[in-house]
Write a protein that holds these residues in place. Structure first.
Motif, PDB file in Angstrom:
ATOM      1  N   LEU A 174       0.819  -1.209   0.000  1.00 19.92           N
ATOM      2  CA  LEU A 174       0.000   0.000   0.000  1.00 19.92           C
ATOM      3  C   LEU A 174       0.855   1.262   0.000  1.00 19.92           C
ATOM      4  O   LEU A 174       0.416   2.308  -0.452  1.00 19.92           O
ATOM      5  N   TYR A 175       2.076   1.159   0.523  1.00 19.38           N
ATOM      6  CA  TYR A 175       2.959   2.327   0.574  1.00 19.38           C
ATOM      7  C   TYR A 175       3.820   2.389  -0.688  1.00 19.38           C
ATOM      8  O   TYR A 175       5.052   2.418  -0.633  1.00 19.38           O
ATOM      9  N   ASN A 176       3.163   2.432  -1.826  1.00 15.38           N
ATOM     10  CA  ASN A 176       3.887   2.453  -3.099  1.00 15.38           C
ATOM     11  C   ASN A 176       4.790   3.671  -3.215  1.00 15.38           C
ATOM     12  O   ASN A 176       5.906   3.598  -3.746  1.00 15.38           O
ATOM     13  N   ASN A 177       4.328   4.793  -2.699  1.00 14.19           N
ATOM     14  CA  ASN A 177       5.134   6.010  -2.742  1.00 14.19           C
ATOM     15  C   ASN A 177       6.340   5.919  -1.811  1.00 14.19           C
ATOM     16  O   ASN A 177       7.387   6.517  -2.079  1.00 14.19           O
ATOM     17  N   GLY A 178       6.201   5.165  -0.726  1.00 15.59           N
ATOM     18  CA  GLY A 178       7.337   4.952   0.160  1.00 15.59           C
ATOM     19  C   GLY A 178       8.409   4.120  -0.509  1.00 15.59           C
ATOM     20  O   GLY A 178       9.613   4.344  -0.320  1.00 15.59           O
ATOM     21  N   PHE A 179       7.981   3.152  -1.310  1.00 15.52           N
ATOM     22  CA  PHE A 179       8.912   2.321  -2.075  1.00 15.52           C
ATOM     23  C   PHE A 179       9.653   3.170  -3.096  1.00 15.52           C
ATOM     24  O   PHE A 179      10.883   3.174  -3.185  1.00 15.52           O
ATOM     25  N   SER A 180       8.877   3.943  -3.861  1.00 17.51           N
ATOM     26  CA  SER A 180       9.465   4.827  -4.857  1.00 17.51           C
ATOM     27  C   SER A 180      10.369   5.870  -4.205  1.00 17.51           C
ATOM     28  O   SER A 180      11.487   6.138  -4.670  1.00 17.51           O
ATOM     29  N   GLY A 181       9.887   6.450  -3.098  1.00 12.07           N
ATOM     30  CA  GLY A 181      10.663   7.473  -2.404  1.00 12.07           C
ATOM     31  C   GLY A 181      11.992   6.941  -1.897  1.00 12.07           C
ATOM     32  O   GLY A 181      13.004   7.660  -1.919  1.00 12.07           O
ATOM     33  N   GLY A 182      11.990   5.693  -1.455  1.00  9.97           N
ATOM     34  CA  GLY A 182      13.237   5.087  -0.990  1.00  9.97           C
ATOM     35  C   GLY A 182      14.259   4.975  -2.102  1.00  9.97           C
ATOM     36  O   GLY A 182      15.455   5.239  -1.903  1.00  9.97           O
ATOM     37  N   LEU A 183      13.787   4.600  -3.279  1.00 13.19           N
ATOM     38  CA  LEU A 183      14.691   4.481  -4.423  1.00 13.19           C
ATOM     39  C   LEU A 183      15.210   5.851  -4.859  1.00 13.19           C
ATOM     40  O   LEU A 183      16.402   6.018  -5.158  1.00 13.19           O
ATOM     41  N   VAL A 184      14.314   6.840  -4.899  1.00 12.08           N
ATOM     42  CA  VAL A 184      14.722   8.196  -5.296  1.00 12.08           C
ATOM     43  C   VAL A 184      15.748   8.747  -4.309  1.00 12.08           C
ATOM     44  O   VAL A 184      16.782   9.295  -4.703  1.00 12.08           O
ATOM     45  N   ALA A 185      15.473   8.582  -3.015  1.00 16.35           N
ATOM     46  CA  ALA A 185      16.396   9.090  -1.992  1.00 16.35           C
ATOM     47  C   ALA A 185      17.732   8.363  -2.039  1.00 16.35           C
ATOM     48  O   ALA A 185      18.794   8.976  -1.855  1.00 16.35           O
ATOM     49  N   ALA A 186      17.680   7.050  -2.293  1.00  9.64           N
ATOM     50  CA  ALA A 186      18.914   6.263  -2.356  1.00  9.64           C
ATOM     51  C   ALA A 186      19.799   6.692  -3.518  1.00  9.64           C
ATOM     52  O   ALA A 186      21.020   6.534  -3.482  1.00  9.64           O
ATOM     53  N   ILE A 187      19.180   7.252  -4.562  1.00  6.38           N
ATOM     54  CA  ILE A 187      19.941   7.746  -5.714  1.00  6.38           C
ATOM     55  C   ILE A 187      20.424   9.171  -5.483  1.00  6.38           C
ATOM     56  O   ILE A 187      21.598   9.501  -5.723  1.00  6.38           O
ATOM     57  N   LEU A 188      19.528  10.027  -5.005  1.00  4.23           N
ATOM     58  CA  LEU A 188      19.854  11.448  -4.894  1.00  4.23           C
ATOM     59  C   LEU A 188      20.776  11.777  -3.727  1.00  4.23           C
ATOM     60  O   LEU A 188      21.690  12.606  -3.861  1.00  4.23           O
ATOM     61  N   PHE A 189      20.541  11.143  -2.579  1.00  2.00           N
ATOM     62  CA  PHE A 189      21.292  11.542  -1.388  1.00  2.00           C
ATOM     63  C   PHE A 189      22.806  11.382  -1.543  1.00  2.00           C
ATOM     64  O   PHE A 189      23.566  12.311  -1.235  1.00  2.00           O
ATOM     65  N   PRO A 190      23.319  10.242  -2.052  1.00  2.00           N
ATOM     66  CA  PRO A 190      24.775  10.152  -2.196  1.00  2.00           C
ATOM     67  C   PRO A 190      25.333  11.131  -3.228  1.00  2.00           C
ATOM     68  O   PRO A 190      26.435  11.647  -3.060  1.00  2.00           O
ATOM     69  N   LEU A 191      24.557  11.387  -4.295  1.00  2.00           N
ATOM     70  CA  LEU A 191      25.008  12.349  -5.307  1.00  2.00           C
ATOM     71  C   LEU A 191      25.079  13.754  -4.725  1.00  2.00           C
ATOM     72  O   LEU A 191      26.073  14.474  -4.899  1.00  2.00           O
ATOM     73  N   LEU A 192      24.017  14.151  -4.016  1.00  2.99           N
ATOM     74  CA  LEU A 192      23.988  15.479  -3.420  1.00  2.99           C
ATOM     75  C   LEU A 192      25.069  15.630  -2.360  1.00  2.99           C
ATOM     76  O   LEU A 192      25.705  16.685  -2.236  1.00  2.99           O
ATOM     77  N   ASN A 193      25.277  14.569  -1.609  1.00  4.25           N
ATOM     78  CA  ASN A 193      26.277  14.608  -0.550  1.00  4.25           C
ATOM     79  C   ASN A 193      27.686  14.753  -1.133  1.00  4.25           C
ATOM     80  O   ASN A 193      28.516  15.479  -0.594  1.00  4.25           O
ATOM     81  N   SER A 194      27.929  14.040  -2.223  1.00  6.21           N
ATOM     82  CA  SER A 194      29.251  14.122  -2.841  1.00  6.21           C
ATOM     83  C   SER A 194      29.510  15.489  -3.454  1.00  6.21           C
ATOM     84  O   SER A 194      30.611  16.022  -3.398  1.00  6.21           O
ATOM     85  N   ILE A 195      28.461  16.080  -4.055  1.00  6.60           N
ATOM     86  CA  ILE A 195      28.595  17.415  -4.628  1.00  6.60           C
ATOM     87  C   ILE A 195      28.865  18.436  -3.541  1.00  6.60           C
ATOM     88  O   ILE A 195      29.717  19.319  -3.687  1.00  6.60           O
ATOM     89  N   LYS A 196      28.169  18.297  -2.418  1.00  6.14           N
ATOM     90  CA  LYS A 196      28.353  19.222  -1.305  1.00  6.14           C
ATOM     91  C   LYS A 196      29.774  19.126  -0.756  1.00  6.14           C
ATOM     92  O   LYS A 196      30.425  20.139  -0.485  1.00  6.14           O
TER      93      LYS A 196
END
Length: 422
Positions: free
Chosen positions: A397-419
């Motif tokens: 039922l938490y389809n957006n939580g599944f999607s959000g986890g994947l998006v965050a797992a991709i964006l967070f390391p990229l953003l962190n490395s850029i910072k």
């Protein structure tokens, strides 16, 4: 008011008062259930909800009617609040988020039958690990994201109930047993930037279950059953409740909104418990404000209120005690809208509206990295969530939580490395 005296009041509120406050919503819903429908209609509607497929998107308002839906939500809320009381847990942001998420999804997939096998699985897990059930209660409450597994197997196998019912219950128990150890590891992948961590875990587990079932010829069909006849009632009901919770927070905060802007400075990254950071009064104020903001988002797009939309709004309200506030959620909502306008997706469809509301699971990204990143996260989230449900068949039922986890797992390391590079 002297600081020690204020602290004493906060402690008393945390131990008992917040349980009483949490009873306001289910009490209103229980009364409304029998004002809007007859007892026989409520019971008949509840029966229809229990035996129906509960995969995404199943609007209980359409399946069982508004009386049965309100009754279902109130009973689940009362039961979980009673469990919290019996376990002598202090009400905190995580528990508030869990209660409101359960209430929300009582409109679109969770019912008084299909959630309890997960609790039994959790109970067996704590007995096996020799720990206390209160240590995993929040996880188990959120694990009911997989409640459709129980219903689908219990009533959707086209075989004797003597076979299918135990199979559905056993699968539900299995989910409740293994989701606790899985969830603690999943959080590391997105580093707390996806608020719906259990949704991410449930998505992976749901994908496994769906794949296993398909291998044995059991194909779960996604559906879209939506109501259209309760728009005005739902708007009045939600508006009234959000105003009440703002007033309650105002009173608890010594009849003042002073200090509210402090919430807006938190990123919202797990764990951000506003009951501990700013107190219960301002937390309730934030919950009411986020409820009204969410409603405005839907109304501005001229979309009819239905069960899934109400579920999304209540989930946001719950997480307004545990990470969300206007500053870190609005950029996500706007990002989803921008994506809808420039792509093939219909911005007035329920599933896109849900993506805008539930997509605020990524609020910590906007809170940490700013508005532009929030817009980008919302944009990417919609493209992801519109295509990911097929792999778990809608049983998470938490389809957006599944999607959000994947998006965050991709964006967070990229953003962190850029910072760090800067």
């Amino acid at each position: 008011m002297p600081e020690p005296e204020r602290r004493d009041i906060e402690i008393k509120i945390g131990r008992l008062g917040n349980l009483e406050i949490l009873l306001i919503l289910p009490s209103i819903m229980l009364i409304m259930a029998f004002l809007l429908d007859s007892p026989s209609d409520v019971l008949h509607g509840l029966y229809k909800m229990i035996i129906s497929p509960d995969v995404l998107l199943t609007d209980y308002l359409e399946i069982g009617g508004i009386g049965a839906t309100f009754f279902n939500a109130s009973i689940l809320a009362f039961t979980n609040i009673f469990i919290i009381y019996k376990l002598k847990l202090k009400v905190n942001g995580a528990l508030i988020a869990a209660i409101f998420t359960i209430i929300g999804f009582s409109f679109l997939g969770k019912n008084i039958f299909n959630v309890w096998p997960m609790y039994l699985g959790g109970y067996l897990y704590v007995k096996y690990q020799k720990i206390e059930f209160k240590n995993i209660l929040v996880i188990i409450m959120f694990s009911t994201a997989l409640a459709p597994v129980t219903s689908e197997l219990a009533f959707g196998l086209n075989t004797s109930l003597w076979i299918s019912l135990p199979v559905g219950i056993i699968f539900g128990i299995f989910c409740g047993f293994i989701i606790t150890p899985l969830s603690s590891h999943m959080n590391r992948l997105h580093d707390g930037y996806n608020l719906y961590n259990i949704g991410f875990t449930a998505g992976l587990l749901g994908t496994l279950i769906n794949s296993l079932l398909k291998s044995f010829g059991v194909n779960i069909k996604q559906q879209q059953i939506l109501s259209t006849e309760y728009d005005l009632i739902l708007k009045l009901f939600l508006t009234g409740f959000f105003i009440i919770i703002i007033i309650v927070g105002f009173i608890i905060n010594r009849k003042s909104f002073k200090g509210y802007t402090k919430i807006l400075n938190f990123s919202g990254r797990l764990v951000s418990d506003y009951t501990q950071l700013v107190g219960y009064g301002l937390t309730f104020v934030n919950m009411g404000i986020m409820g009204l903001v969410s409603m405005f988002y839907v109304i501005a797009l001229n979309v009819t209120f239905n069960g899934p939309i109400v579920g999304a709004i209540f989930t946001i309200v719950g997480f307004a005690a545990f990470g969300k506030h206007p500053r870190n959620t609005i950029p996500i909502m706007i990002g989803v809208l921008i994506c809808g306008f420039v792509t093939i997706f219909d911005t007035q469809s329920t599933i896109v509206i849900m993506a805008g509301l539930f997509g605020t699971t990524l609020a910590p990204l906007a809170g940490k990295y700013g508005i532009f990143v929030g817009l980008m996260a919302g944009f990417i989230h919609l493209t992801m969530v519109m295509n990911i449900g097929i792999i778990h068949g809608g049983i998470n039922l938490y389809n957006n939580g599944f999607s959000g986890g994947l998006v965050a797992a991709i964006l967070f390391p990229l953003l962190n490395s850029i910072k760090k590079g800067d």
